[in-house]
Enzyme design. Structure first.
Site, PDB file in Angstrom:
ATOM      1  N   ARG A  61       0.832  -1.207   0.000  1.00  0.00           N
ATOM      2  CA  ARG A  61       0.000   0.000   0.000  1.00  0.00           C
ATOM      3  C   ARG A  61       0.871   1.262   0.000  1.00  0.00           C
ATOM      4  O   ARG A  61       0.547   2.261  -0.623  1.00  0.00           O
ATOM      5  CB  ARG A  61      -0.964  -0.020   1.182  1.00  0.00           C
ATOM      6  CG  ARG A  61      -0.287  -0.243   2.520  1.00  0.00           C
ATOM      7  CD  ARG A  61      -1.301  -0.375   3.657  1.00  0.00           C
ATOM      8  NE  ARG A  61      -0.660  -0.759   4.909  1.00  0.00           N
ATOM      9  CZ  ARG A  61      -0.943  -0.249   6.089  1.00  0.00           C
ATOM     10  NH1 ARG A  61      -1.890   0.663   6.220  1.00  0.00           N
ATOM     11  NH2 ARG A  61      -0.324  -0.660   7.175  1.00  0.00           N
ATOM     12  N   GLU A  88     -18.351   5.278  -0.302  1.00  0.00           N
ATOM     13  CA  GLU A  88     -17.703   4.585  -1.410  1.00  0.00           C
ATOM     14  C   GLU A  88     -18.508   4.688  -2.698  1.00  0.00           C
ATOM     15  O   GLU A  88     -17.945   4.724  -3.797  1.00  0.00           O
ATOM     16  CB  GLU A  88     -17.476   3.109  -1.046  1.00  0.00           C
ATOM     17  CG  GLU A  88     -16.475   2.893   0.093  1.00  0.00           C
ATOM     18  CD  GLU A  88     -17.059   3.116   1.480  1.00  0.00           C
ATOM     19  OE1 GLU A  88     -18.305   3.287   1.593  1.00  0.00           O
ATOM     20  OE2 GLU A  88     -16.299   3.122   2.462  1.00  0.00           O
ATOM     21  N   SER A  95      -4.095   5.110   5.531  1.00  0.00           N
ATOM     22  CA  SER A  95      -3.903   3.658   5.498  1.00  0.00           C
ATOM     23  C   SER A  95      -3.626   3.149   4.085  1.00  0.00           C
ATOM     24  O   SER A  95      -2.871   2.204   3.903  1.00  0.00           O
ATOM     25  CB  SER A  95      -5.147   2.930   6.044  1.00  0.00           C
ATOM     26  OG  SER A  95      -5.164   2.955   7.450  1.00  0.00           O
TER      27      SER A  95
END
Lengths: 630, 630
Positions: free
Chosen positions: A317, A365, A344
């Protein structure tokens, strides 16, 4: 007849005539098709007639013009009204109108971008307005162009949460280039909506969400005209025209009656007569003001991306974040978005480098995907990221993006059981199956930092819905910084001329497979290790070669056992007529909290289980050797 | 110390002490785990201390008592606070508290129903409140019991559209047994929320949605106590306690500071000291009033379902509606719900027969699934239906339902290209892949009316997430009314001792496969036809037997080519080590509007293409005959 020649605004009588013509054409198109939603078109005809004649700034011959307004039918089932507007504007002819809903026609049951004037496929309620918010955000935050976005919504779809994500975002962002036209016709598909004709409550809600709400009679063309004029006064708020309308308006036997949703008019001839026949009006909307072309692609040359040394421990990530931030310097159309987890997913590295092209989408989302659809419709290249599990929240929008022929780049971190202590709610274990089952999609699964960065770069040019699965946990860098990972490829990490078995892995399981190969080597077993970083399209040649050469395959994935990497491998082997014994190691019980390494063992997708499965398969097939198809 | 012994309400000093203890235990649990979200727990500690001591009516020793209140942490990441409450109530001991987030512990990173006091797994934001609406709806519409539902929500999650589906539904239904406690701590994971501390705007929005909103200081135990007292006054409106709080409250170095989300307290010893140490309070909440047990199962004996004659043309969706309506007479716990398309899914037949057990959920699929999760947690048996494509809208909730160990029965009509003229937005083409990748799920695909009715009945007793795919178009009845379709089975419709090829189909393609078998028979080819009505679990024995007997398989499905019926067949054959040549016919291009029959041909999943593929496969393998593994 050009309705706009005599004055700025067409006069009420002409508007009413145009509205009746739109009704007649909608009824005719549905009658010709034998199916459709005429009553949903009839309620909004006056609203759309006034818009088309007096307010929409659009060049139908040049739909690619960046200054054009956008018009979205969020209530996509009112498509015959939209097509009647196209006919009135001269963009669609009589002959084509009569092809409505037929195989081969562009005039589908719900609008799609097969038509050059449509930005987004609708038909799943609650999608059009959020995409409109994306288009309006682009006009405010990215382009500062004067176009306006008009969205026709139904009232049934106001029950969809996605609409309130959109209302909240638009109000927060002060999108005064956005006008939502609420066609409050009281009746849904199967009965009355929650609020019926309580337009005051809709208006109150919208004002609480930061909108300017204007209540009108949706059949009074003068009220409509005045409301659109008022909407054009930009005051920092998006505008909602809350229009009380009658479903089936204009045809007495249908008007305000339940039970006629989605059904052709029983007697279309009588209805057309009642509506006043076919006046044959032609409307030429005001063209948009001339504006500069969109920014050209690639302002600063080479697409440099970060690199890491072999053996470093890096979370995928983080590599994504560094790569997308770096690409932002080379590609001025690149926009990054995140679902309020940028620290994150590491998209915050892009935000820090390019704050003007980063959009915080909050924990919404569906709105994030919708905004991405809007951005790419404006020529931007959106990369959107969140925890991979939470893309499930937007699956309908992703499905619809494929129907929109949209180019989306979606990135999911926190994948599989290696999420660890946070537990199963945060673990994406269905994302590969979900994204594979999207038409035209690309599914990438990255195992180390250099690969993640290269795949991020490869996404830039990839059309369709492209998904990249990154890792939360740090893994060792196994690839050199100059290695290449073309989409559709795979990497053979270990091989010999006489391999006994093939271990196929993707993402975190690549490292487990490498370790298992080491373990197997100690007992004299030669294992080919293949990194299937491109799960869709899968590298047929490399996969079939591995299966042919060994006759024995272990596929291991940090994902449910259905439809994931194992499924992709089996589909490929079957299509290529390859016989091989295949063992699929995947997650088969509901995980709990635990440490990543513990959970890999618990799930049976770690080095130990891979080696055990490989040995067991070799023992089994040694007794009854495989026929090599090669 | 029993905080409730001296009076009805514990006094402020005791409440403050309890709140500090909850904070200390939350900090300790996270410190022991080495991960977690302490700051999100600290902000809500006062709110939860007052609730536990003075307002929650709950028997921790008897969580199954129907009169118990329900408490849901919609902000599931505040789990250490929930577990600290359990410890204060004596339900969890010190030793267990210290197992937080460890493999094997019930105290997972986010709450799951592995704990007997948890109704629903949370951790995906925006889910807990909608499930609370379901529990409250049950208490009002189905049970008329006096329990109350308390839901602790974060403020970040108020950006999720699903929350507004819930607010709208609760307001509309007048759920004055529901209290939402909004912990408005201003900071999300990566920064400030859209509204920050603007509690007035939250209150205004909620009032517009039909709620009674009470703004308070979420750290003033007396204000909190008074607000809960006020909330108990039922006035036909759900109540929202809009509490302004400080993230990290009680630990100065964390309080109201960004950058500490989801991180252990840097110096837990100092923090515990600052919070006042470990007082060791024990709280015994007021037990609920005694109430009658839930209705027993099956009040009227045999589960009779409708039947049709062979050869009749019936749409599967109609058979579902008739069957579920009939089952409603035999099973008093059966509840049906629909996403405002009951006249298309035919759930309106249940509504007409059992209006008291039908719930219109409007166009809000996430709220529909959430309500079903709530209903089943109360012992009801919910059947929920909509167009199959629109279950994608609720995929996250379905995924989470599996983590909740919930028993859901979801029915999707309008599947595949045979939806026809309405176009691709209405065509479910990913539903099988999507539902297969849900842990513990069952996936049923019905091909005729009698089978649909039988499968509907079979769903009644099936645990986990159970999905039934029905057909929009009418198909001929091929099964007699007394045939049985056990879950996990398959039906061989044509076979001989010497079949040349096996045609595996499900749903509409069963009819195409039968027709193709007829065509093939004319040219002397014997085709076994198998109806895979149970795609998960698949009938391994029947599928492998067909593959062994013929060595040649054509799988045909009205679904994308990824992860569907073909994928299930390949996974089963691979697991059983069966070699066979498999051809997969599925939808591989984006459909358009058209007639169902035209589209079956266009997609290459019709009788003609099945027969052609079968012949081609036989020709190919005749040149290089298959080894029969049997």
């Amino acid at each position: 007849m050009d309705l706009t020649t005599t004055s700025d605004h067409a006069r009420p009588a002409a508007l009413r005539a145009l509205a009746q013509q739109l009704r007649v054409d909608a009824v005719r198109a549905v009658a010709a098709a034998g199916s459709g939603h005429p009553t949903s078109a009839l309620s909004a005809a006056d609203l759309m007639a006034v818009l088309l004649a007096n307010h929409l700034r659009y060049h139908f011959d040049r739909p690619e013009q960046p200054g054009n307004d956008h018009l979205i039918f969020s209530k996509g089932h009112a498509s015959p009204l939209l097509y009647a507007m196209y006919r009135a504007a001269g963009a669609v002819g009589e002959e084509e109108l009569m092809t409505y809903r037929r195989l081969g026609s562009r005039l589908e049951g719900h609008p799609t971008p097969r038509l050059p004037w449509v930005d987004v496929a609708t038909g799943s309620l609650g999608l059009g307005l959020p995409v409109g918010v994306g288009l309006a955000l682009a006009g405010k935050a990215l382009e500062t162009l004067p176009y306006r976005v008009w969205v026709l919504t139904g009232d049934s779809e106001l029950a969809e949460g996605s609409m309130w994500e959109a209302f909240a975002r638009a109000g927060h962002a002060g999108l005064d280039n956005l006008v939502a036209i609420l066609d409050v016709n009281r009746l849904g598909q199967s009965g009355e909506t929650m609020l019926g004709w309580d337009t005051a409550t809709y208006a109150t809600r919208l004002r609480a969400f930061g909108w300017r709400a204007i209540e009108i009679d949706g059949h009074d063309v003068e009220e409509i005209d005045a409301a659109y004029d008022a909407a054009a006064e930009s005051d920092g708020h998006p505008v909602a025209i809350v229009a009380r309308t009658v479903k089936g308006k204009g045809v007495a036997m249908l008007a305000d009656r339940n039970g006629f949703h989605g059904k052709p008019v029983p007697d279309p001839r009588a209805a057309i007569k009642e509506l006043g026949g076919r006046p044959g009006l032609l409307v030429r909307p005001t063209p948009p003001p001339p504006v500069a072309a969109r920014p050209a692609r690639g302002v600063s040359g080479p697409q440099e991306i970060p690199a890491w040394e072999r053996g470093e421990l890096v979370a995928g990530r983080r590599a994504y974040g560094e790569a997308v931030a770096a690409l932002g310097f080379a590609e001025s159309r690149l926009v990054a978005m995140d679902g309020e987890v940028g620290n994150s997913t590491f998209s915050h590295l892009f935000r820090d480098a390019h704050p003007e092209r980063f959009l915080e989408m909050y924990v919404a989302e569906q709105q994030m995907v919708a905004a991405a659809i809007g951005f790419q419709a404006r020529g931007w290249i959106p990369f959107a990221s969140t925890f991979a599990a939470f893309w499930t929240r937007a699956y309908d929008f992703i499905r619809m993006a494929a129907i929109s022929r949209a180019d989306l780049r979606l990135v999911g971190s926190h994948t599989g059981v290696t999420v660890g202590e946070d537990g199963p709610s945060q673990m994406a274990l269905e994302d590969i199956a979900m994204f594979r089952a999207v038409h035209g999609s690309t599914v990438l699964v990255a195992s180390d930092a250099n690969q993640t960065a290269r795949l991020t770069r490869a996404m830039l040019d990839r059309p369709g819905v492209v998904y990249l699965r990154t890792l939360r946990m740090a893994t060792p860098v196994v690839y050199g910084p100059d290695e290449n990972f073309p989409i559709g490829g795979a990497r053979v990490l270990r091989s010999s001329d006489d391999d006994d078995i093939a271990l196929l892995a993707a993402g975190v399981t690549v490292h487990e497979a490498l370790a298992a190969a080491d373990d197997l080597a100690h007992t004299g077993i030669r294992a080919r290790v293949v990194d299937l970083y491109s799960v869709k399209p899968l590298d047929t040649e490399t996969v079939t070669a591995a299966a042919r050469a060994t006759g024995r395959v272990v596929v291991v994935e940090d994902h449910w056992a259905q439809g994931g990497v194992g499924g992709a491998v089996l589909e490929t082997l079957a299509d290529a007529d390859i016989d091989a014994r295949v063992r699929r190691l995947a997650v088969r019980a509901m995980p709990t909290s635990g440490q990543p390494g513990e959970l890999l063992r618990w799930a049976g997708i770690d080095r130990g289980e891979i080696a055990r499965s490989a040995r067991a398969l070799i023992d089994q097939t040694a007794a009854a050797p495989m026929r090599r198809a090669a």
